[in-house]
Design an enzyme around this catalytic site. Structure first.
Site, short mmCIF file in Angstrom:
data_model
loop_
_atom_site.label_atom_id
_atom_site.label_comp_id
_atom_site.label_asym_id
_atom_site.label_seq_id
_atom_site.Cartn_x
_atom_site.Cartn_y
_atom_site.Cartn_z
N ASP A 1 66.20 39.04 19.68
CA ASP A 1 66.31 40.45 19.25
C ASP A 1 66.30 41.39 20.44
O ASP A 1 66.98 42.41 20.45
CB ASP A 1 65.13 40.83 18.35
CG ASP A 1 65.29 40.37 16.92
OD1 ASP A 1 66.43 40.12 16.50
OD2 ASP A 1 64.27 40.27 16.21
N LYS B 1 58.44 36.99 11.41
CA LYS B 1 58.66 36.85 12.86
C LYS B 1 57.39 36.63 13.65
O LYS B 1 57.42 36.01 14.71
CB LYS B 1 59.39 38.09 13.39
CG LYS B 1 60.85 38.13 13.00
CD LYS B 1 61.55 39.35 13.54
CE LYS B 1 62.99 39.39 13.02
NZ LYS B 1 63.71 40.58 13.45
P1 ATR Z 1 58.41 41.06 10.85
O1 ATR Z 1 57.22 40.88 11.75
O2 ATR Z 1 59.02 39.76 10.39
O3 ATR Z 1 59.42 42.05 11.40
P2 ATR Z 1 56.68 42.67 9.21
O4 ATR Z 1 55.49 42.32 10.02
O5 ATR Z 1 56.56 42.69 7.72
O6 ATR Z 1 57.90 41.71 9.49
O7 ATR Z 1 57.21 44.07 9.78
C1 ATR Z 1 57.95 44.95 9.07
C2 ATR Z 1 57.63 46.39 9.51
O8 ATR Z 1 58.15 47.29 8.53
C3 ATR Z 1 56.14 46.72 9.58
O9 ATR Z 1 55.93 47.73 10.53
C4 ATR Z 1 55.84 47.23 8.19
O10 ATR Z 1 54.72 48.09 8.10
P3 ATR Z 1 53.21 47.51 7.87
O11 ATR Z 1 52.69 47.21 9.24
O12 ATR Z 1 52.52 48.62 7.20
O13 ATR Z 1 53.37 46.30 7.00
C5 ATR Z 1 57.09 48.03 7.93
N1 ATR Z 1 57.36 48.17 6.50
C6 ATR Z 1 57.72 47.19 5.64
N2 ATR Z 1 57.89 47.70 4.40
C7 ATR Z 1 57.61 49.04 4.49
C8 ATR Z 1 57.61 50.12 3.56
N3 ATR Z 1 57.94 49.93 2.27
N4 ATR Z 1 57.29 51.36 4.01
C9 ATR Z 1 56.98 51.57 5.31
N5 ATR Z 1 56.96 50.58 6.23
C10 ATR Z 1 57.28 49.34 5.84
#
Ligand code: ATR
Length: 291
Positions: free
Chosen positions: A108, A72
């Site tokens: 969203d 995103k």
């Molecule tokens: P998008 O911007 O498309 O929504 P993203 O930037 O990957 O996707 O955001 C996903 C969110 O979920 C982020 O806050 C991510 O945390 P990080 O900033 O540390 O990447 C969080 N997230 C994804 N997988 C996770 C996991 N296994 N445990 C904790 N947080 C997670």
């Protein structure tokens, strides 16, 4: 979709992974109901392939795309024009291909706000705790800033991403108290004691890894409203726990529906009649049960 289909009548979702997504069911149900001539499918885009995927969509003349985790924010520099709202939020979940020009939008925000309204969630003077700092969290934050709440606390796995978000948003916060932390269950436990709403914006607990929860060992009291943006499964481990504690729970299905209808309004340049929402909701619930 009629056999005389054109690629501009083809829409889809890009993200990775996509095994959980219900968006094709949602959009193809609306296509059938409204007799609009389009078809919607999934385009799973492996890490490192986003740029080529977006250029491919442009070259093929695909009508539009939804964008989900983890793209995103990453998709923004690949687009030609971004709506004011999506620019402010810093995340795009809807792309319209206007004759080769790719325009980014964020639906969203509307999906989240509308769900809170329909669920009659009153946040006035309250405190909200958000898990995650990605694209979905950005839309949630924007929606909340406009409400009359006192305090927002963000917990994220990567502190730097939360810091970046806080830096970008600081001017818009006004008198709102705002803080961010690395995910830490002891600290979170304290924060939740007097919070009104907990929102999970991370994909943790989503199909197929349904045995996971973004927080494992934190009590959720009955005065708390727990909103998990995940809709597959409808009852995540987090929501099941919240229910056991007597808290009100909201899953991501209505947010999915409202953001999806708004994306269609943009693509079709017309207002889809929201009278179909109850039937659509039942249809998706059924699909989620059989999945
Ligand atoms: P998008 O911007 O498309 O929504 P993203 O930037 O990957 O996707 O955001 C996903 C969110 O979920 C982020 O806050 C991510 O945390 P990080 O900033 O540390 O990447 C969080 N997230 C994804 N997988 C996770 C996991 N296994 N445990 C904790 N947080 C997670």
């Amino acid at each position: 979709m009629n056999p005389d289909k054109r690629t501009e009548d083809l829409f889809g979702i890009i993200g990775y992974p996509l095994s959980h997504t219900m968006s094709p069911y949602l959009h193809n149900f609306v296509a059938k109901r409204t007799a609009l001539n389009f078809h919607y499918t999934t385009f799973e885009v492996k890490p490192g392939k986003l740029e080529r995927a977006v250029e491919g969509a442009r070259a093929l003349g695909i009508g539009g795309l939804n964008v989900t985790v983890p793209y995103k924010q990453k998709v923004i520099p690949l687009l030609d024009r971004i709506s004011e709202e999506a620019k402010e939020i810093g995340a795009v979940n809807t792309i319209k291909n206007q004759g080769g020009e790719l325009r980014g939008f964020n639906t969203d925000l509307l999906g989240f706000s509308r769900t809170l309204k329909e669920e009659k969630v009153d946040l006035e003077g309250g405190k909200v705790v958000i898990l995650g700092a990605g694209g979905a969290a950005r839309a949630v934050l924007y929606s909340l800033i406009k409400k009359d709440i006192d305090q927002i606390v963000i917990y994220n796995r990567t502190l730097e991403n939360a810091r970046k978000l806080a830096r970008e948003l600081s001017e818009k916060m006004g008198s709102l108290e705002f803080s961010y932390h690395q995910l830490d269950e002891n600290k979170l436990r304290k924060d939740l004691e007097n919070a009104r709403l907990l929102v999970n914006t991370t994909p943790v607990g989503m199909y197929p890894k349904t045995d996971k929860s973004p927080i494992e060992d934190v009590n959720l009291n009955k005065n708390l409203i727990v909103f998990d943006l995940i809709y597959n499964p409808p009852r995540t481990k987090l929501l099941a726990r919240a229910e056991t504690e007597g808290a009100k729970t909201i899953n991501g299905l209505d947010m999915l529906i409202y953001q999806g209808i708004e994306a269609l309004n943009i693509w079709m340049e017309r207002e889809i009649n929201t009278g179909l929402v109850p039937d659509l909701r039942n249809y998706l619930k059924q699909k989620l049960k059989n999945d």
